[in-house]
Write a protein that holds these residues in place. Structure first.
Motif, mmCIF file in Angstrom:
data_model
loop_
_atom_site.group_PDB
_atom_site.id
_atom_site.type_symbol
_atom_site.label_atom_id
_atom_site.label_comp_id
_atom_site.label_asym_id
_atom_site.label_seq_id
_atom_site.Cartn_x
_atom_site.Cartn_y
_atom_site.Cartn_z
ATOM 1 N N ARG A 258 31.041 58.387 28.052
ATOM 2 C CA ARG A 258 29.682 58.360 27.711
ATOM 3 C C ARG A 258 29.074 58.213 29.160
ATOM 4 N N THR B 119 30.468 54.853 30.089
ATOM 5 C CA THR B 119 30.916 53.939 28.918
ATOM 6 C C THR B 119 32.487 54.375 28.789
ATOM 7 N N ASP B 120 33.228 53.472 28.725
ATOM 8 C CA ASP B 120 34.705 53.887 28.349
ATOM 9 C C ASP B 120 34.835 53.826 26.924
ATOM 10 N N THR C 258 27.131 43.129 35.793
ATOM 11 C CA THR C 258 26.570 42.876 34.544
ATOM 12 C C THR C 258 25.140 42.301 34.644
ATOM 13 N N ASP D 263 29.321 42.667 26.656
ATOM 14 C CA ASP D 263 29.639 43.797 27.548
ATOM 15 C C ASP D 263 29.717 43.454 28.910
ATOM 16 N N ARG E 72 30.997 51.407 35.629
ATOM 17 C CA ARG E 72 31.831 51.393 34.487
ATOM 18 C C ARG E 72 31.476 50.429 33.484
ATOM 19 N N HIS E 73 31.375 50.727 32.221
ATOM 20 C CA HIS E 73 30.834 49.893 31.119
ATOM 21 C C HIS E 73 31.777 49.752 29.960
ATOM 22 N N PHE F 293 29.702 45.357 33.033
ATOM 23 C CA PHE F 293 29.417 46.264 33.729
ATOM 24 C C PHE F 293 30.101 46.108 35.209
ATOM 25 N N PRO G 188 31.918 48.069 26.609
ATOM 26 C CA PRO G 188 31.234 47.441 25.510
ATOM 27 C C PRO G 188 32.097 46.265 24.851
ATOM 28 N N PHE H 81 27.574 50.703 22.075
ATOM 29 C CA PHE H 81 27.873 52.127 21.969
ATOM 30 C C PHE H 81 26.639 52.893 21.091
ATOM 31 N N ILE I 95 25.938 55.452 34.856
ATOM 32 C CA ILE I 95 26.987 54.411 33.964
ATOM 33 C C ILE I 95 27.564 55.213 33.010
#
Length: 255
Positions: free
Chosen positions: A34, A50-51, A114, A95, A81-82, A97, A84, A128, A48
């Motif tokens: 994402r 999101t994995d 973060t 979370d 990279r993030h 970061f 959650p 998410f 950013i």
């Protein structure tokens, strides 16, 4: 821990939010994250990723992600990279970061940020899509909905993916052509790879179903039957993934 400096976002809402942004891996395969993008006041865009826990995830694919972001958004792009809460490097329930940088050899290095991300963008950046952000930015995790909510979302998403609408009628009103309700924006390879991952996850979820609630002989038979069904679903998901690998190989041959 030293503070990681991030550029100052020019707004709180991203100017771009791709729920399944594709990028090429070193192997030539395709992965997805994402991807959210914010313009900044003092540098290039803040990106950013999101994995989504696909394959090796952003732990092993950090270099490929950085290169893909730089190709699309320029050398000044700042990559974060993030993870959650409860996923990969965020197993403590909050979370995470991390700012990613590439050294002169092209190796990625991570720098925790973060707190800086939450200070700059607030709690809405957590979790998410669909998770409920906490009310205070110092809380480091979104509220994860219950099991029933997620299943309902899956069913709703499948309805949207398979529902059709009339796009052409005869003069008497009789429909002659239909098209999907949902706009088709996935590349063919992404369609297959993401579908295979979804099927794999669904098989895992079904494997946790309690079909022997009262511990009877009939229930024990259902346990065995369910195990076989899940095994077959996992095999089919694997076959889909292999099919996707074949498609990726064709793409590499043509590039």
């Amino acid at each position: 821990m030293p503070e990681t400096v991030l550029p100052i976002p020019a707004r709180l809402d991203p100017v771009r939010d791709d729920h399944a942004w594709p990028f090429a891996l070193v192997s030539g395969a395709l992965s997805h994250v994402r991807l959210r993008v914010w313009p900044t006041k003092d540098r290039g865009p803040l990106v950013i990723a999101t994995d989504l826990m696909l394959g090796a995830g952003l732990v092993n694919d950090a270099e490929a992600l950085c290169r893909a972001v730089i190709r699309e958004f320029g050398n000044d792009a700042v990559v974060v990279r993030h993870f959650p809460a409860w996923s990969m490097l965020a197993m403590d329930g909050e979370d995470k970061f991390e700012k990613l940088t590439l050294d002169e050899k092209g190796t990625a290095h991570s720098h925790s940020c973060t707190g800086e991300v939450l200070d700059a963008l607030g709690p809405s950046v957590l979790g998410f899509p669909g998770d409920t952000p906490p009310t205070a930015s110092e809380v480091g995790a979104a509220v994860v909905p219950t099991q029933s909510v997620h299943v309902a979302r899956i069913l709703a998403a499948l309805l949207r993916l398979t529902d059709t609408r009339v796009i052409e009628r005869r003069p008497d009103g009789y429909p002659t052509r239909h098209a999907p309700v949902t706009e088709a924006d996935l590349r063919p390879l992404s369609h297959v790879k993401l579908g295979a991952t979804a099927l794999q996850g669904l098989a895992h979820f079904l494997g946790g179903a309690n079909v022997n609630e009262f511990e009877t002989a009939a229930g024990a038979k259902r346990d065995k039957k369910l195990a076989k069904i899940v095994e077959r679903l996992q095999e089919q998901a694997w076959e889909l993934a292999v099919l996707g690998d074949e498609m990726a190989a064709e793409h590499r041959e043509r590039d």
